[in-house]
Design an enzyme around this catalytic site. Structure first.
Site, PDB file in Angstrom:
ATOM      1  CE1 TYR A  60      13.219  16.907 -58.909  1.00  0.00           C
ATOM      2  CE2 TYR A  60      11.277  16.663 -60.289  1.00  0.00           C
ATOM      3  CZ  TYR A  60      12.641  16.831 -60.156  1.00  0.00           C
ATOM      4  OH  TYR A  60      13.427  16.940 -61.277  1.00  0.00           O
ATOM      5  CE  LYS A  67      13.656  20.054 -61.231  1.00  0.00           C
ATOM      6  NZ  LYS A  67      14.795  20.399 -62.064  1.00  0.00           N
ATOM      7  N   PRO A 124      12.283  20.184 -70.063  1.00  0.00           N
ATOM      8  CG  PRO A 124      14.172  18.853 -69.711  1.00  0.00           C
ATOM      9  CD  PRO A 124      13.596  20.219 -69.436  1.00  0.00           C
ATOM     10  CB  VAL A 134       1.735  13.830 -76.334  1.00  0.00           C
ATOM     11  CG1 VAL A 134       0.668  13.711 -75.254  1.00  0.00           C
ATOM     12  CG2 VAL A 134       2.568  15.081 -76.138  1.00  0.00           C
TER      13      VAL A 134
END
Length: 149
Positions: free
Chosen positions: A35, A39, A62, A127
């Protein structure tokens, strides 16, 4: 943001992630993280195309997007949280980077409407580590018996 964080560098709470953090294809391949690999290839192809055709591009990255759903299925971040709430798995011991879906939508609008917008934009609102995330879930869902951290 997966195209930015799979690079072999330690991602700890006080690290600043910016455009120099693009994922390393060799690391993605070694980890068999296809993945992130795909990307990253798409990101590379985007910038190559933009340069060759002299066009301005905005990319938006994001992180774990949370918030109201429009679709009937869960996205990956929501599934991770739900699995923790229902006790089928605990949160991994890692740093989580959350962003509200409304902020992601707003960033897309700004990328379109603001003429000076250009380049990659990383979207992160909060975070925290797995303990902080669990603590918030315990406060939001006091009736659930969440798994031990």
């Amino acid at each position: 943001m997966v195209s930015l964080t799979i690079n072999g560098k330690p991602l700890i709470t006080d690290v600043v992630v910016d455009e120099t953090w693009f994922s390393n294809l060799a690391v993605c391949e070694e980890l068999k993280n296809w993945y992130a690999f795909s990307k990253s290839l798409a990101e590379d192809a985007t910038w190559k195309f933009a340069k060759e055709n002299m066009i301005d591009v905005v990319t938006i990255h994001p992180e774990f997007t949370i918030g109201t759903f429009l679709q009937a299925t869960l996205n990956v971040p929501a599934e991770i949280v739900l699995n923790h709430i229902n006790g089928s798995q605990t949160l991994a011991n890692m740093v989580y980077r959350f962003v509200d879906v409304r902020d992601v939508a707003y960033a897309h609008i700004q990328a379109f409407e603001v003429a000076s917008a250009s380049g990659p934009y990383i979207l992160v609102g909060t975070v925290m580590n797995n303990v902080g995330t669990s603590k918030i879930l315990e406060e939001l869902y006091p009736d659930f018996s969440l798994p031990e951290r």
